[in-house]
Design an enzyme around this catalytic site. Sequence first.
Site, PDB file in Angstrom:
ATOM      1  N   HIS A 283       0.499  -6.529   6.504  1.00  0.00           N
ATOM      2  CA  HIS A 283       1.087  -5.700   5.427  1.00  0.00           C
ATOM      3  C   HIS A 283       1.165  -4.238   5.847  1.00  0.00           C
ATOM      4  CE1 HIS A 283      -2.678  -3.987   3.766  1.00  0.00           C
ATOM      5  NE2 HIS A 283      -3.213  -5.161   3.967  1.00  0.00           N
ATOM      6  N   ASP A 295      -6.687  -1.963   8.404  1.00  0.00           N
ATOM      7  CA  ASP A 295      -6.130  -2.573   7.179  1.00  0.00           C
ATOM      8  C   ASP A 295      -4.850  -1.844   6.782  1.00  0.00           C
ATOM      9  OD1 ASP A 295      -5.770  -4.016   4.864  1.00  0.00           O
ATOM     10  OD2 ASP A 295      -7.330  -2.967   3.748  1.00  0.00           O
ATOM     11  N   GLU A 329       0.692  -5.099  -0.319  1.00  0.00           N
ATOM     12  CA  GLU A 329      -0.411  -6.059  -0.460  1.00  0.00           C
ATOM     13  C   GLU A 329      -1.558  -5.455  -1.262  1.00  0.00           C
ATOM     14  OE1 GLU A 329      -4.214  -8.107   0.577  1.00  0.00           O
ATOM     15  OE2 GLU A 329      -3.693  -6.014   0.902  1.00  0.00           O
ATOM     16  N   GLU A 330      -1.785  -4.158  -1.083  1.00  0.00           N
ATOM     17  CA  GLU A 330      -2.997  -3.553  -1.639  1.00  0.00           C
ATOM     18  C   GLU A 330      -3.042  -3.526  -3.160  1.00  0.00           C
ATOM     19  OE1 GLU A 330      -5.509  -3.173  -0.070  1.00  0.00           O
ATOM     20  OE2 GLU A 330      -5.107  -2.646   2.004  1.00  0.00           O
ATOM     21  N   ASP A 357      -4.708 -10.038   8.632  1.00  0.00           N
ATOM     22  CA  ASP A 357      -5.096  -8.996   7.676  1.00  0.00           C
ATOM     23  C   ASP A 357      -6.610  -8.934   7.560  1.00  0.00           C
ATOM     24  OD1 ASP A 357      -5.058  -6.997   5.784  1.00  0.00           O
ATOM     25  OD2 ASP A 357      -4.558  -8.311   4.113  1.00  0.00           O
ATOM     26  N   HIS A 427     -10.529   0.244   3.275  1.00  0.00           N
ATOM     27  CA  HIS A 427     -10.099   1.066   2.124  1.00  0.00           C
ATOM     28  C   HIS A 427     -10.750   2.441   2.121  1.00  0.00           C
ATOM     29  CE1 HIS A 427      -9.061  -2.776  -0.413  1.00  0.00           C
ATOM     30  NE2 HIS A 427      -8.380  -2.709   0.709  1.00  0.00           N
TER      31      HIS A 427
END
Lengths: 461, 461
Positions: A283, A295, A329-330, A357, A427
Amino acid sequence: MRKTFLSIALLAFGSTGMTYAQTDYQADSIFIRQIFNSALSDGRSYEWLRDLTQKVGPRLSGSEGAAKAVEYTKDAMVNAKFDNVFLQNVMVPHWVRGAKEKAYIVSGKQKINVPIAALGGSVATPKGGTKAKVIEVKNFQELRALGTEKVKGKIVFFNRPMDPTKLNTFEAYGGAVDQRGSGPSEAAKLGAVGAIVRSMTTRLDDIPHTGSMRYASGAPIIPAAAISTNGAELLSKMVKENPDTEIFFEQFSETLSDAPSHNVIGELKGSQNPAQYIVVGGHLDSWDFAQGAHDDGSGCVQAMEAVRLLKDVGYKPKNTLRAVMYMNEENGLKGGVAYADSAKSKNEKHIAAIESDRGGFTPLGFGVVGTAAQKAKIAAWSKLFAAYGIHEIGPGGGGADIGPLAQQGTVLLGLIPDSQRYFDYHHASNDTFDKVSKRELELGGAAMAAMMYLVDKYGVE
Amino acid sequence: MRKTFLSIALLAFGSTGMTYAQTDYQADSIFIRQIFNSALSDGRSYEWLRDLTQKVGPRLSGSEGAAKAVEYTKDAMVNAKFDNVFLQNVMVPHWVRGAKEKAYIVSGKQKINVPIAALGGSVATPKGGTKAKVIEVKNFQELRALGTEKVKGKIVFFNRPMDPTKLNTFEAYGGAVDQRGSGPSEAAKLGAVGAIVRSMTTRLDDIPHTGSMRYASGAPIIPAAAISTNGAELLSKMVKENPDTEIFFEQFSETLSDAPSHNVIGELKGSQNPAQYIVVGGHLDSWDFAQGAHDDGSGCVQAMEAVRLLKDVGYKPKNTLRAVMYMNEENGLKGGVAYADSAKSKNEKHIAAIESDRGGFTPLGFGVVGTAAQKAKIAAWSKLFAAYGIHEIGPGGGGADIGPLAQQGTVLLGLIPDSQRYFDYHHASNDTFDKVSKRELELGGAAMAAMMYLVDKYGVE
C-alpha cells in the site's frame, strides 16, 4: 533440512497425492537462483525506497504526499519499461492532524509534558484542550465494571501492553489493538471526555505510534490520542501514586471531505492468458508523520521489483503480472476495495494476489489463504524456498488490500518477514529509510518474484 | 506421513537408531517456552549490552576499555548471583591505532580525501605518510601476474567486493577476506610500499571497516589500511581514468608489548557431575573505534543471559554450566587458547561449547561440529526449536573462541542468527547499541539457554 521441512509442510496441509517433479525442481531452482542473484546484485528496490521515503516522504490518503507517491511509482514503472502502467481512480477519506499535539500530566504541583499523537480519524479536542482526571484500565471488561459513575467526565487511559512473549509480534499487536480501534467509543459510552491509548509497541521509548480508530455509531464523539510507552509508564505510575492525577491534551485533527486519489498499476502482459492476472502489491499510503519506510514503502517497492525482476531476467509470463500500489490501507481500505470491484466488473480473473505489508525485513515464509488443495500445491514448492531461509509456508493471512479479492476465489499470499522489529517503527515517526536493510528488502522482493513465477507457471489448482 | 518424516529426518542426519520420546518432547517444550517467556518479558541482556557498549565502550585487547569490560561482566555475573565468578589470566597482543589516519587521492590537480582505517596489526606509515601510484587488483593471481616490475614502489589496492549474491554473508566474507589478512604481505613480496584494502561489507558507504592482518614471515613489513567502499569505488574510477593516480595515507599504529588481561567466567555448579562442563560464550574484546555491539557484545550478554535464564527459571543443572567471556578473539585468540589449555591441564571435561559471535540478530539455527552420532542426536531436538523460527540445525562452524576445545572432543555449537545486516557494522564505528534489536538479542540468548538445557539433560553421546 529441506527434505525434513517439506515433509512437515505436507503434514500440515494433509497429504493430497500431488507431486512436484524432480526435473521441474532442477529447472525452477536454477531460475529462482537467477531471480535472487539479480535482486541482490542489481536490484532497484532500495533506491526506489530511498526516493519514496525521502523525496516523496509521508503520504497519508488525500495528502499532497500521496499524490506525489502516485506520480513517483507510476513513473518508476514506466521507466522500468513495464508493458502498461495506469492509474485507477479511488475516493479516499481525508483526515488531517493539523498542528502538533500538546499533552502534560498534572499531579499536585508536578506538571510533566508527555509525547502524544492524535489517533487517525479522531476529532480535535475542544479549543483550549481537554483536561480531566485519569482512569487507567487494561481492557473493556475492567472499563465496564467501573461504570458510568466512575468514568463520566474522566479521560480513560488504556494501558494494556502488547504481550512481549508472543514470538509473532503481529499476534501481540492483535491482542492489544482493540484498545486503539474501539477504546475511545467504549469509553465515550460511559461518559468519558477523552481517551489516551498506550502506543502499540513492545519498546519503551518516547515516540507515539498512531493508527486508525473508529467511532461506534451512537456513541458520543470524543478525542483520542496515543501516548508513547514511556509516557504511559509514567502516567500509570503517577495515577497509582495520586488518584487525582489529571492529563491535559490538545489536538487539532479533523476529517475533511473525501478526496480523489488512485491505485497505481503496472503490468507485464501474459502471452497465453492475458486476461488472467497474478498481482503483487503493497500500500502506497503511510501515516502523516512517517516516511512509511517499512509500512509500507517496502511492500510497494518490493512489488514493483518482483515484476521488474521477472521482466529483466527475461521471463515471458503466461498470465498478466501486475504490481499494484493500493491507496488508503491505513484508514479506509478504499484502494483494495476499488481494485477488487474493478476486477469484478471487468471480469478479470485473478489467480493469486501476493501482498507485502509486514515490513522490509528478512523473508521467512508466506501465509496462504485458499482451499486445502491450493495450500498443498503451494506448500509443495517449499523446498525451492528453503535455500533462501524461507521455511514457513503455511496457513495465514494474506494482507488487507488483497482481502477483497477473496470474493472471486483468488488465492491470497502474504509475505511473512521476520516480525521482531516491525512494531518498533509501526505508525511512528521513526519508520525511516535508514531502518531498512538493503539486503533484507531485496530478499523479500525476490521471494515475491519467485512465488509469482511458480504461480504463473503451474497455476494454483 | 509421520513415518516418512522420521525416515527422512534420519536420512538427512544419518540413521543412528536414536529416539527422542514424545513424553520428553512435551515436558521440554513447556520448559523451553518458560525460558523464552522469561527472556522476552524479563530479560537482562539488553541492559547489559547498553552498559557494555555505552558505559564501557570500545575494548580492544590490552586497552583500558578491555579492562573495564572484564570488571563489568564479572560484576554483572556476581550481581546475577552465579555460584562462582572468576578471572582467568591471559597475555594478549596490544596493538594501538594512535592518532586518526589521513588519506587522499591525487589525480592531476584533483585531491580528494577518503576515509581509511589502519588494519589491526599494521605498522604505521613512515613519518609524513606514504604516497605512491596505485595498482588495483582483484586477487592474488592478478597481483602476481603483474610482477615486481609493475608493483615495486606502488601502493596495491585490493578491490574485490564481497559477493552480494551469497545468501549467507559470512560466506561472502570468507570469499573476500584473504585480501585483508594476507594482501599486504603478498603486495610487499613484490615491492609494494603500502596496501589499501576495500572494506569488507556489501554496503556502499563512507565507513572504513578494520580487521586483523598478518605479516608473512620473510616479507617486508608495509603499512596497510582499509578504505570505505565509497572510497574504493572512487579510487577505482580515478585509477581507470588516470593510471598515474596516487594515494597518500598516513597512520600511526603500533604494536606494544603483550599485556596482561583476562577471560571472565561465571558458573552454576552441576548437581551430579560438577567437574563436567557445558559452556556458552562470546568474546569480550572489540575493535578500538567500535562499541562492538554486534561484534561481540551481543554474544557476551547472551552467554551471561543463557546461564542466568536457566538459574532464574529454577533449573538445577546436572553438569556445571559456564558463561565465558573470551578475551582477544579479534587479534590473537589468546583467550580461547588459554581457556582450552586450562581445561586440559585441570582435566575439566567439556561436553559442549556454544558460542554466539555472529551478531545479536534473530536466531535461525545452530551449526554443529561433532561426530555424526552427536549431530544426529542434536538434530533430533530440532522440532523443539521450530516454534521459535529456528529451522536450521546442521553442520557448520562453532566459533573461533571455542575452536581450541575441539582437541578434547567437545561438541561445538555456533548460534546462527540472520546474517543479512552483520557486515553493515562489522569492525566499524557504526557497530553501536542502537543497531541491536532488543527482541532479536533476547531470542538468541533464549535459544542458547534452551540448547544448553538439552545438552545438560540428555548429553551428546
